[in-house]
Design an enzyme around this catalytic site. Structure first.
Site, PDB file in Angstrom:
ATOM      1  N   ASP A 144       0.861  -1.183   0.000  1.00 53.88           N
ATOM      2  CA  ASP A 144       0.000   0.000   0.000  1.00 53.88           C
ATOM      3  C   ASP A 144       0.894   1.229   0.000  1.00 53.88           C
ATOM      4  OD1 ASP A 144      -2.331   1.506   0.076  1.00 53.88           O
ATOM      5  OD2 ASP A 144      -2.324   1.614   2.255  1.00 53.88           O
ATOM      6  N   ASP A 210       2.801  -8.091   7.221  1.00 49.94           N
ATOM      7  CA  ASP A 210       4.252  -8.003   7.038  1.00 49.94           C
ATOM      8  C   ASP A 210       5.033  -8.076   8.343  1.00 49.94           C
ATOM      9  OD1 ASP A 210       3.497  -5.604   8.094  1.00 49.94           O
ATOM     10  OD2 ASP A 210       4.557  -4.355   6.630  1.00 49.94           O
ATOM     11  N   ASP A 211       4.442  -8.659   9.386  1.00 53.64           N
ATOM     12  CA  ASP A 211       5.153  -8.795  10.657  1.00 53.64           C
ATOM     13  C   ASP A 211       4.886 -10.171  11.267  1.00 53.64           C
ATOM     14  OD1 ASP A 211       2.506  -8.437  11.256  1.00 53.64           O
ATOM     15  OD2 ASP A 211       2.777  -6.693  12.562  1.00 53.64           O
ATOM     16  N   ASP A 287     -11.414  -5.871  10.743  1.00 51.88           N
ATOM     17  CA  ASP A 287     -11.415  -7.094  11.545  1.00 51.88           C
ATOM     18  C   ASP A 287     -12.541  -7.079  12.583  1.00 51.88           C
ATOM     19  OD1 ASP A 287     -10.100  -4.981  12.738  1.00 51.88           O
ATOM     20  OD2 ASP A 287      -8.467  -6.172  13.565  1.00 51.88           O
TER      21      ASP A 287
END
Length: 444
Positions: A144, A210-211, A287
């Protein structure tokens, strides 16, 4: 005769006077007209001068407009070329990754933004276990924004396909003080999933962030769960995460549960579910939106006891919320479970309620004050009933598990029951006021 001549001269004199008077009046009138004409000419010259100045200014502005329009066209052409290049790369990478004529189990997408170091760790963790089965789980990174380090990191790997989400529309938050990041994340998720389901036509997608590190059996777990997802339409998604998956609360790497609470953090969904969710996807907090009863509509989620993902992202959009207490102590599974050899049919809707009820039924009921100490001193599984949310939070606080509820459902709960291990293999079942009735268990 002399008198007539005298009269004639008098008439001539009068005529001359009149003529002179007329000439003087004509001269005066001509002088006035001449002055007016001169003033008019001067005014016309002034207007002409102003008009020329205005024309010069207009010409200058038109020149600037033309220059700006040419610059815009040039930039549009550059953007078009970049988009075309990215699309070509995506097509080539996708063709390369799926050239074995084998239908993929699911696409795997790593959602990234501006943490290049985190992304590199996540990619390496995924590739460690994905390389031998890359045709069954094609890997994508979806970025993004335009952070150059993230883009460079992703493009350093030939084993994945790169996607870039560029959205320059200004974000308007719904409430003052909200973080724009949550709106950007929701936009990015929708775009990435639309791309994978509708552009690349995958039937299932596994979403990572990404973690995250993944467990050795991460892909085997999702491949086995894909059959459940296809067969049982009461399963909305499959997750690799347990909110109460800290080391002191887990024991069995083979144990799976159904849950009414969406876990997230490494999850798989099918296209049929996305067809339903995409048109009404929220502007932010996606979420928590999925945890609303109006959206999951009584459908449930599969989750493991021992997590198959580990979230190491202390620094991110959530500002490290809960990291030290709940995320850092998570146990990442290190056992290579052979999921293909396991019978997971007990997780199907028509069997699971009875399966779970039989387990809860065998647990020893504990009542009154000091439930933590009582539970510790009992061999075997224990069940503790809570009256309401406040009572649950009080008991959960004593054990150290998550206290949070969303839309009337505690984290990890199934029919109001929250299950976790307590420092050993013994299980603690926190039982809601209606749980035994829903499980068709008679109270002792």
């Amino acid at each position: 005769m002399a008198k007539v001549f005298c009269d004639f001269r008098f008439l001539l004199l009068v005529a001359a006077g009149i003529f002179i008077y007329i000439q003087m009046r004509l001269f005066a009138t001509q002088s006035g007209y001449a002055d007016r004409l001169a003033a008019a000419i001067e005014a016309e010259n002034h207007c002409t001068s102003q008009m020329r100045s205005l024309i010069d200014q207009i010409s200058l502005q038109q020149g600037r407009i033309v220059a700006l329009e040419e610059e815009r066209k040039r930039r549009d052409q550059e953007c078009g070329q970049m988009k075309s290049l990215v699309q070509d790369l995506e097509r080539k990478d996708l063709q390369r990754l799926t050239d074995k004529m084998q239908v993929p189990v699911a696409a795997v997408v790593i959602i990234a933004c501006n943490r290049a170091d985190y992304l590199e760790r996540t990619i390496n963790s995924v590739l460690k276990h994905q390389r031998p089965i890359s045709s069954r789980f094609p890997l994508f990174v979806s970025q993004d924004g335009s952070n150059p380090d993230v883009k460079s990191t992703a493009l350093n790997y030939d084993q994945l396909s790169y996607m870039q989400h560029l959205d320059f529309e200004q974000v308007q938050t719904e409430r003052p003080g909200e973080l724009i990041a949550y709106y950007n994340i929701a936009r990015h998720y929708k775009w990435a999933l639309d791309q994978l389901f509708y552009k690349h036509n995958f039937s299932r997608v596994i979403i990572l962030e990404d973690d995250m590190d993944i467990a050795p059996d991460f892909f085997d777990y999702f491949e086995a769960a894909a059959t459940l997802l296809d067969k049982d339409k009461s399963i909305m998604a499959v997750s690799s995460w347990n909110d109460n998956g800290q080391k002191q609360f887990v024991h069995d790497p083979y144990e799976l549960y159904r849950s009414d609470f969406f876990p997230g953090l490494g999850w798989m969904l099918a296209r049929s579910i996305w067809d339903e969710l995409s048109p009404k996807w929220p502007r932010a907090y996606w979420d928590d939106w999925l945890r609303l009863k109006e959206n999951h509509k009584g459908r449930q989620f599969i989750r493991p006891e021992v997590c198959r993902t580990y979230n190491f992202g202390e620094h991110g959009s959530s500002l490290g919320q809960f990291f030290k207490q709940y995320l850092e102590p998570i146990k990442l599974n290190d056992v290579k479970v052979n999921w293909r050899s396991m019978d997971l049919s007990y997780l199907l809707e028509d069997k699971y309620s009875m399966h779970f009820a039989n387990t809860v039924k065998k647990a020893t009921p504990v009542y009154g004050a000091g439930v933590v100490l009582k539970a510790y001193n009992i061999d075997g599984d224990v069940r503790i009933k809570y009256r309401d949310q406040s009572d649950f939070e009080n008991i959960a606080r004593q054990f150290g598990i998550f206290q949070e509820w969303k839309d009337g459902i505690p984290r990890t709960a199934y029919k109001g029951v929250v299950v976790f291990r307590h420092q050993t293999s013994r299980r603690i079942f926190l039982i809601g006021p209606e749980s035994l009735k829903l499980l068709q268990i008679e109270e002792s």
